[in-house]
Design a protein around this motif. Structure first.
Motif, PDB file in Angstrom:
ATOM      1  N   VAL A   1       0.819  -1.208   0.000  1.00 18.46           N
ATOM      2  CA  VAL A   1       0.000   0.000   0.000  1.00 18.46           C
ATOM      3  C   VAL A   1       0.855   1.261   0.000  1.00 18.46           C
ATOM      4  O   VAL A   1       0.604   2.210  -0.762  1.00 18.46           O
ATOM      5  CB  VAL A   1      -0.952  -0.004   1.212  1.00 18.46           C
ATOM      6  CG1 VAL A   1      -1.726   1.305   1.298  1.00 18.46           C
ATOM      7  CG2 VAL A   1      -1.902  -1.188   1.133  1.00 18.46           C
ATOM      8  N   VAL A   2       1.887   1.309   0.845  1.00 16.10           N
ATOM      9  CA  VAL A   2       2.657   2.537   1.048  1.00 16.10           C
ATOM     10  C   VAL A   2       3.289   3.069  -0.250  1.00 16.10           C
ATOM     11  O   VAL A   2       3.164   4.268  -0.553  1.00 16.10           O
ATOM     12  CB  VAL A   2       3.731   2.334   2.138  1.00 16.10           C
ATOM     13  CG1 VAL A   2       4.693   3.506   2.175  1.00 16.10           C
ATOM     14  CG2 VAL A   2       3.058   2.163   3.497  1.00 16.10           C
ATOM     15  N   PRO A   3       3.969   2.237  -1.069  1.00 13.84           N
ATOM     16  CA  PRO A   3       4.558   2.795  -2.308  1.00 13.84           C
ATOM     17  C   PRO A   3       3.510   3.383  -3.251  1.00 13.84           C
ATOM     18  O   PRO A   3       3.763   4.410  -3.891  1.00 13.84           O
ATOM     19  CB  PRO A   3       5.259   1.590  -2.940  1.00 13.84           C
ATOM     20  CG  PRO A   3       5.512   0.656  -1.821  1.00 13.84           C
ATOM     21  CD  PRO A   3       4.356   0.817  -0.894  1.00 13.84           C
ATOM     22  N   LEU A   4       2.337   2.757  -3.332  1.00 14.99           N
ATOM     23  CA  LEU A   4       1.305   3.254  -4.233  1.00 14.99           C
ATOM     24  C   LEU A   4       0.712   4.567  -3.721  1.00 14.99           C
ATOM     25  O   LEU A   4       0.422   5.476  -4.512  1.00 14.99           O
ATOM     26  CB  LEU A   4       0.203   2.214  -4.411  1.00 14.99           C
ATOM     27  CG  LEU A   4       0.653   0.858  -4.984  1.00 14.99           C
ATOM     28  CD1 LEU A   4      -0.546  -0.044  -5.199  1.00 14.99           C
ATOM     29  CD2 LEU A   4       1.411   1.051  -6.298  1.00 14.99           C
ATOM     30  N   VAL A   5       0.534   4.686  -2.410  1.00 12.38           N
ATOM     31  CA  VAL A   5       0.029   5.939  -1.843  1.00 12.38           C
ATOM     32  C   VAL A   5       1.073   7.042  -2.005  1.00 12.38           C
ATOM     33  O   VAL A   5       0.735   8.193  -2.334  1.00 12.38           O
ATOM     34  CB  VAL A   5      -0.340   5.746  -0.359  1.00 12.38           C
ATOM     35  CG1 VAL A   5      -0.704   7.080   0.286  1.00 12.38           C
ATOM     36  CG2 VAL A   5      -1.511   4.768  -0.232  1.00 12.38           C
ATOM     37  N   LEU A   6       2.345   6.716  -1.795  1.00  7.60           N
ATOM     38  CA  LEU A   6       3.411   7.701  -1.999  1.00  7.60           C
ATOM     39  C   LEU A   6       3.461   8.155  -3.452  1.00  7.60           C
ATOM     40  O   LEU A   6       3.731   9.329  -3.742  1.00  7.60           O
ATOM     41  CB  LEU A   6       4.758   7.112  -1.584  1.00  7.60           C
ATOM     42  CG  LEU A   6       5.015   6.999  -0.084  1.00  7.60           C
ATOM     43  CD1 LEU A   6       6.354   6.322   0.176  1.00  7.60           C
ATOM     44  CD2 LEU A   6       4.982   8.376   0.572  1.00  7.60           C
ATOM     45  N   ARG A   7       3.201   7.247  -4.374  1.00  4.58           N
ATOM     46  CA  ARG A   7       3.167   7.616  -5.798  1.00  4.58           C
ATOM     47  C   ARG A   7       2.118   8.682  -6.036  1.00  4.58           C
ATOM     48  O   ARG A   7       2.359   9.638  -6.773  1.00  4.58           O
ATOM     49  CB  ARG A   7       2.891   6.363  -6.615  1.00  4.58           C
ATOM     50  CG  ARG A   7       2.900   6.551  -8.128  1.00  4.58           C
ATOM     51  CD  ARG A   7       1.505   6.706  -8.673  1.00  4.58           C
ATOM     52  NE  ARG A   7       1.447   6.532 -10.107  1.00  4.58           N
ATOM     53  CZ  ARG A   7       0.422   6.876 -10.847  1.00  4.58           C
ATOM     54  NH1 ARG A   7      -0.648   7.433 -10.275  1.00  4.58           N
ATOM     55  NH2 ARG A   7       0.420   6.701 -12.159  1.00  4.58           N
ATOM     56  N   GLU A   8       0.940   8.549  -5.408  1.00  4.81           N
ATOM     57  CA  GLU A   8      -0.109   9.549  -5.572  1.00  4.81           C
ATOM     58  C   GLU A   8       0.305  10.883  -4.956  1.00  4.81           C
ATOM     59  O   GLU A   8       0.003  11.950  -5.503  1.00  4.81           O
ATOM     60  CB  GLU A   8      -1.412   9.046  -4.941  1.00  4.81           C
ATOM     61  CG  GLU A   8      -2.045   7.884  -5.680  1.00  4.81           C
ATOM     62  CD  GLU A   8      -2.360   8.238  -7.113  1.00  4.81           C
ATOM     63  OE1 GLU A   8      -2.940   9.316  -7.359  1.00  4.81           O
ATOM     64  OE2 GLU A   8      -1.992   7.452  -8.008  1.00  4.81           O
ATOM     65  N   ALA A   9       0.990  10.825  -3.817  1.00  5.09           N
ATOM     66  CA  ALA A   9       1.449  12.056  -3.171  1.00  5.09           C
ATOM     67  C   ALA A   9       2.472  12.780  -4.050  1.00  5.09           C
ATOM     68  O   ALA A   9       2.426  14.004  -4.214  1.00  5.09           O
ATOM     69  CB  ALA A   9       2.048  11.749  -1.801  1.00  5.09           C
ATOM     70  N   VAL A  10       3.400  12.020  -4.635  1.00  8.16           N
ATOM     71  CA  VAL A  10       4.407  12.621  -5.512  1.00  8.16           C
ATOM     72  C   VAL A  10       3.744  13.224  -6.746  1.00  8.16           C
ATOM     73  O   VAL A  10       4.106  14.323  -7.194  1.00  8.16           O
ATOM     74  CB  VAL A  10       5.459  11.560  -5.917  1.00  8.16           C
ATOM     75  CG1 VAL A  10       6.372  12.095  -7.019  1.00  8.16           C
ATOM     76  CG2 VAL A  10       6.284  11.150  -4.705  1.00  8.16           C
ATOM     77  N   LEU A  11       2.754  12.523  -7.298  1.00  6.97           N
ATOM     78  CA  LEU A  11       2.049  13.049  -8.458  1.00  6.97           C
ATOM     79  C   LEU A  11       1.312  14.345  -8.117  1.00  6.97           C
ATOM     80  O   LEU A  11       1.272  15.276  -8.925  1.00  6.97           O
ATOM     81  CB  LEU A  11       1.057  12.009  -8.988  1.00  6.97           C
ATOM     82  CG  LEU A  11       0.291  12.389 -10.260  1.00  6.97           C
ATOM     83  CD1 LEU A  11       1.264  12.722 -11.386  1.00  6.97           C
ATOM     84  CD2 LEU A  11      -0.649  11.272 -10.675  1.00  6.97           C
ATOM     85  N   GLY A  12       0.756  14.414  -6.900  1.00  7.57           N
ATOM     86  CA  GLY A  12       0.103  15.653  -6.465  1.00  7.57           C
ATOM     87  C   GLY A  12       1.077  16.814  -6.399  1.00  7.57           C
ATOM     88  O   GLY A  12       0.746  17.938  -6.798  1.00  7.57           O
ATOM     89  N   VAL A  13       2.286  16.555  -5.917  1.00 10.54           N
ATOM     90  CA  VAL A  13       3.324  17.600  -5.882  1.00 10.54           C
ATOM     91  C   VAL A  13       3.692  18.027  -7.297  1.00 10.54           C
ATOM     92  O   VAL A  13       3.880  19.224  -7.580  1.00 10.54           O
ATOM     93  CB  VAL A  13       4.559  17.090  -5.121  1.00 10.54           C
ATOM     94  CG1 VAL A  13       5.706  18.094  -5.233  1.00 10.54           C
ATOM     95  CG2 VAL A  13       4.222  16.837  -3.657  1.00 10.54           C
ATOM     96  N   CYS A  14       3.786  17.071  -8.227  1.00 12.68           N
ATOM     97  CA  CYS A  14       4.108  17.397  -9.610  1.00 12.68           C
ATOM     98  C   CYS A  14       3.038  18.302 -10.225  1.00 12.68           C
ATOM     99  O   CYS A  14       3.360  19.270 -10.933  1.00 12.68           O
ATOM    100  CB  CYS A  14       4.234  16.116 -10.437  1.00 12.68           C
ATOM    101  SG  CYS A  14       5.704  15.134 -10.074  1.00 12.68           S
ATOM    102  N   ILE A  15       1.779  18.006  -9.950  1.00  9.62           N
ATOM    103  CA  ILE A  15       0.693  18.825 -10.494  1.00  9.62           C
ATOM    104  C   ILE A  15       0.757  20.239  -9.940  1.00  9.62           C
ATOM    105  O   ILE A  15       0.572  21.226 -10.669  1.00  9.62           O
ATOM    106  CB  ILE A  15      -0.668  18.169 -10.180  1.00  9.62           C
ATOM    107  CG1 ILE A  15      -0.816  16.861 -10.975  1.00  9.62           C
ATOM    108  CG2 ILE A  15      -1.822  19.116 -10.504  1.00  9.62           C
ATOM    109  CD1 ILE A  15      -2.054  16.066 -10.618  1.00  9.62           C
ATOM    110  N   LEU A  16       1.054  20.375  -8.652  1.00  9.29           N
ATOM    111  CA  LEU A  16       1.183  21.711  -8.058  1.00  9.29           C
ATOM    112  C   LEU A  16       2.341  22.480  -8.685  1.00  9.29           C
ATOM    113  O   LEU A  16       2.224  23.685  -8.966  1.00  9.29           O
ATOM    114  CB  LEU A  16       1.388  21.585  -6.547  1.00  9.29           C
ATOM    115  CG  LEU A  16       0.177  21.122  -5.727  1.00  9.29           C
ATOM    116  CD1 LEU A  16       0.559  20.940  -4.269  1.00  9.29           C
ATOM    117  CD2 LEU A  16      -0.975  22.123  -5.849  1.00  9.29           C
ATOM    118  N   CYS A  17       3.458  21.802  -8.899  1.00  9.51           N
ATOM    119  CA  CYS A  17       4.612  22.460  -9.515  1.00  9.51           C
ATOM    120  C   CYS A  17       4.287  22.911 -10.941  1.00  9.51           C
ATOM    121  O   CYS A  17       4.677  24.010 -11.361  1.00  9.51           O
ATOM    122  CB  CYS A  17       5.811  21.513  -9.531  1.00  9.51           C
ATOM    123  SG  CYS A  17       6.497  21.148  -7.900  1.00  9.51           S
TER     124      CYS A  17
END
Length: 207
Positions: free
Chosen positions: A109-125
């Motif tokens: 679960v953790v790597p997949l949730v972290l992937r979503e968090a990283v993608l959210g940061v990318c969208i903000l950037c």
């Protein structure tokens, strides 16, 4: 007086309400509405049969809404936002529910949730630099499909029935392949973001 040529007349973008009332977008809305119901069924009364039905509907409708949007020529900006939002919400909700029910371990679960968090940061950037969100890649869409098909099989693995024994290797295979593709697509989104932002930052530094 001569009429302006049709090619010069721009078609206005339909309103959000009109975009909503299309078959593909209504399917996406139904898929979104099914998420809290799925969570309640899985974590409350533990009605796994009904939860499985909602998961199957989510997977089928995810495939169907894209097909219908092309067949009916009902592609819209709202649909481009609703479809991936519903996909991500379904995946996150299912992972969290499966973690609570001990259907999947935390290290899945953790790597997949972290992937979503990283993608959210990318969208903000990207938004801070006046870029649109990254386009959904073929690998990302494929990863979503594989995971959406893996989840029903994982739910069927509960118990010691013959169905559970048959579903277990299928569910584990789909989950492994889906996780690899999902993380790979996340890495591609990060690369897209860096390539989009780097030239602008280099230009700003040079100025």
């Amino acid at each position: 007086m001569s009429q302006p040529p049709e090619a010069s007349v721009e078609r206005a973008e339909p309103t959000l309400l009109r975009q909503l009332w299309t078959v593909p977008n209504l399917l996406s809305v139904l898929r979104l509405a099914g998420v809290p119901v799925f969570l309640w069924l899985l974590l409350g009364p533990k009605e796994d049969g009904w939860a499985l039905a909602i998961l199957v509907f989510g997977g089928v409708s995810d495939w169907l809404d894209g097909k219908l949007a092309r067949w009916l020529n009902q592609m819209s900006r709202l649909g481009q936002l609703l479809d991936p939002a519903a996909d991500r919400l379904y995946i996150l909700a299912t992972l969290i529910a499966f973690l609570v029910r001990d259907i999947v371990p935390w290290w899945v679960v953790v790597p997949l949730v972290l992937r979503e968090a990283v993608l959210g940061v990318c969208i903000l950037c990207l938004r801070r630099n006046d870029f649109a969100p990254p386009e959904v890649t073929y690998i990302g869409k494929g990863a979503t499909f594989v995971l959406m098909y893996a989840f029903p099989f994982l739910l069927l693995t509960q118990g010691g029935s013959t169905v559970a024994e048959i579903a277990r290797p299928i569910g584990y295979a789909f989950t492994t392949w889906g996780c690899v593709l999902y993380l790979w697509s996340g890495a591609l989104y990060v690369i897209q973001t860096v390539r989009a932002i780097s030239p602008r930052r280099d230009a700003a530094s040079a100025a």
